[in-house]
Write a protein that holds these residues in place. Structure first.
Motif, PDB file in Angstrom:
ATOM      1  N   ASP A 150       0.778   6.460   2.467  1.00 23.12           N
ATOM      2  CA  ASP A 150       0.751   6.284   3.923  1.00 23.12           C
ATOM      3  C   ASP A 150      -0.545   6.795   4.561  1.00 23.12           C
ATOM      4  OD1 ASP A 150       1.140   9.023   3.732  1.00 23.12           O
ATOM      5  OD2 ASP A 150       2.988   9.039   4.897  1.00 23.12           O
ATOM      6  N   ARG A 151      -1.447   7.356   3.745  1.00 22.74           N
ATOM      7  CA  ARG A 151      -2.748   7.806   4.260  1.00 22.74           C
ATOM      8  C   ARG A 151      -3.807   6.713   4.173  1.00 22.74           C
ATOM      9  NH1 ARG A 151      -4.175  12.073   0.453  1.00 22.74           N
ATOM     10  NH2 ARG A 151      -2.841  10.851  -0.895  1.00 22.74           N
ATOM     11  N   VAL A 152      -3.446   5.530   3.636  1.00 20.11           N
ATOM     12  CA  VAL A 152      -4.405   4.436   3.485  1.00 20.11           C
ATOM     13  C   VAL A 152      -4.723   3.839   4.852  1.00 20.11           C
ATOM     14  CG1 VAL A 152      -4.795   2.137   2.525  1.00 20.11           C
ATOM     15  CG2 VAL A 152      -3.667   3.886   1.137  1.00 20.11           C
ATOM     16  N   ASP A 153      -6.009   3.741   5.143  1.00 21.96           N
ATOM     17  CA  ASP A 153      -6.465   3.129   6.388  1.00 21.96           C
ATOM     18  C   ASP A 153      -6.761   1.649   6.186  1.00 21.96           C
ATOM     19  OD1 ASP A 153      -7.364   3.086   9.117  1.00 21.96           O
ATOM     20  OD2 ASP A 153      -9.426   3.085   8.360  1.00 21.96           O
ATOM     21  N   GLN A 154      -7.427   1.329   5.076  1.00 20.27           N
ATOM     22  CA  GLN A 154      -7.749  -0.069   4.816  1.00 20.27           C
ATOM     23  C   GLN A 154      -7.896  -0.340   3.331  1.00 20.27           C
ATOM     24  OE1 GLN A 154     -11.382  -0.974   6.906  1.00 20.27           O
ATOM     25  NE2 GLN A 154     -12.661   0.136   5.496  1.00 20.27           N
ATOM     26  N   ARG A 180     -12.861   7.075  -0.131  1.00 26.02           N
ATOM     27  CA  ARG A 180     -12.774   5.705  -0.616  1.00 26.02           C
ATOM     28  C   ARG A 180     -12.551   5.739  -2.125  1.00 26.02           C
ATOM     29  NH1 ARG A 180     -14.248   1.835   2.342  1.00 26.02           N
ATOM     30  NH2 ARG A 180     -14.645  -0.264   1.636  1.00 26.02           N
ATOM     31  N   GLU A 191      -9.712   0.998  -1.675  1.00 27.55           N
ATOM     32  CA  GLU A 191      -8.877   1.491  -0.579  1.00 27.55           C
ATOM     33  C   GLU A 191      -9.650   2.621   0.082  1.00 27.55           C
ATOM     34  OE1 GLU A 191      -5.727   4.965  -1.550  1.00 27.55           O
ATOM     35  OE2 GLU A 191      -5.300   3.116  -2.602  1.00 27.55           O
ATOM     36  N   GLN A 192      -9.487   2.720   1.385  1.00 26.77           N
ATOM     37  CA  GLN A 192     -10.104   3.810   2.129  1.00 26.77           C
ATOM     38  C   GLN A 192      -8.994   4.543   2.861  1.00 26.77           C
ATOM     39  OE1 GLN A 192     -13.756   3.118   4.281  1.00 26.77           O
ATOM     40  NE2 GLN A 192     -13.047   4.459   5.931  1.00 26.77           N
ATOM     41  N   LEU A 193      -9.011   5.868   2.732  1.00 25.20           N
ATOM     42  CA  LEU A 193      -8.010   6.677   3.418  1.00 25.20           C
ATOM     43  C   LEU A 193      -8.441   6.939   4.851  1.00 25.20           C
ATOM     44  CD1 LEU A 193      -7.107   9.306   0.663  1.00 25.20           C
ATOM     45  CD2 LEU A 193      -6.225   6.994   1.016  1.00 25.20           C
ATOM     46  N   LYS A 194      -7.506   7.386   5.658  1.00 27.22           N
ATOM     47  CA  LYS A 194      -7.776   7.674   7.072  1.00 27.22           C
ATOM     48  C   LYS A 194      -8.825   8.760   7.244  1.00 27.22           C
ATOM     49  CE  LYS A 194      -3.223   6.089   8.341  1.00 27.22           C
ATOM     50  NZ  LYS A 194      -1.846   6.429   8.640  1.00 27.22           N
ATOM     51  N   ASP A 195      -8.972   9.642   6.237  1.00 29.46           N
ATOM     52  CA  ASP A 195      -9.980  10.705   6.333  1.00 29.46           C
ATOM     53  C   ASP A 195     -11.356  10.246   5.839  1.00 29.46           C
ATOM     54  OD1 ASP A 195      -9.818  10.696   3.548  1.00 29.46           O
ATOM     55  OD2 ASP A 195      -8.902  12.677   3.406  1.00 29.46           O
ATOM     56  N   ARG A 213       0.804  -1.229   0.000  1.00 32.03           N
ATOM     57  CA  ARG A 213       0.000   0.000   0.000  1.00 32.03           C
ATOM     58  C   ARG A 213       0.837   1.279   0.000  1.00 32.03           C
ATOM     59  NH1 ARG A 213      -3.691  -0.483   5.037  1.00 32.03           N
ATOM     60  NH2 ARG A 213      -3.711  -2.640   4.392  1.00 32.03           N
TER      61      ARG A 213
END
Length: 126
Positions: free
Chosen positions: A47-51, A71, A64-68, A39
């Motif tokens: 590095d902003r990818v959450d999942q 999606r 992919e979903q970002l921390k903010d 990722r």
């Protein structure tokens, strides 16, 4: 459209042998997609990818979903035949009309599995 983009580009083919049986190799590739996908270097958010999610069914999304909370869709599953084969349209950060077709086969080989990946449709990138 240029003459070059009208001609099919040869498929990308990659093969790797793993020590797991086909069932386990298939599960690791699909259900475990988020655990092995790089990722940091191969995503939209880095590095902003959450999942990362790979929905295990025909029509399932690869996202992919970002921390903010934003999606992004990377692709959509088009074939689901565990533990032999999975296929999907692949278009991270691009329109779905520019997607490549990816097929991954899991072939028993001795005590392990040969994983064969074929990616086509590169001419859609123009």
């Amino acid at each position: 459209m240029t003459a070059h983009s009208e001609s099919p580009i040869p498929p990308v083919r990659r093969t790797v042998s793993v020590s797991w049986g086909p069932e386990q190799a298939f599960r690791r590739f699909t259900e475990g997609f988020a655990t092995w996908w790089p990722r940091e270097t191969h995503s939209i958010g880095g590095d902003r990818v959450d999942q990362i999610e790979f929905e295990c069914r025909v029509g399932g999304l690869i996202t992919e979903q970002l921390k903010d909370g934003r999606r992004y869709q990377w692709g959509k599953v088009t074939a689901w035949d565990p533990p032999r084969r999975v296929a999907f349209r692949w278009h991270p950060s691009r329109e779905e009309s520019e997607a490549q077709e990816v097929e991954v086969r899991f072939v028993a080989e001795g005590t392990g599995t040969r994983v064969e990946l074929i990616s086509t449709g590169w001419e859609r990138l123009g």
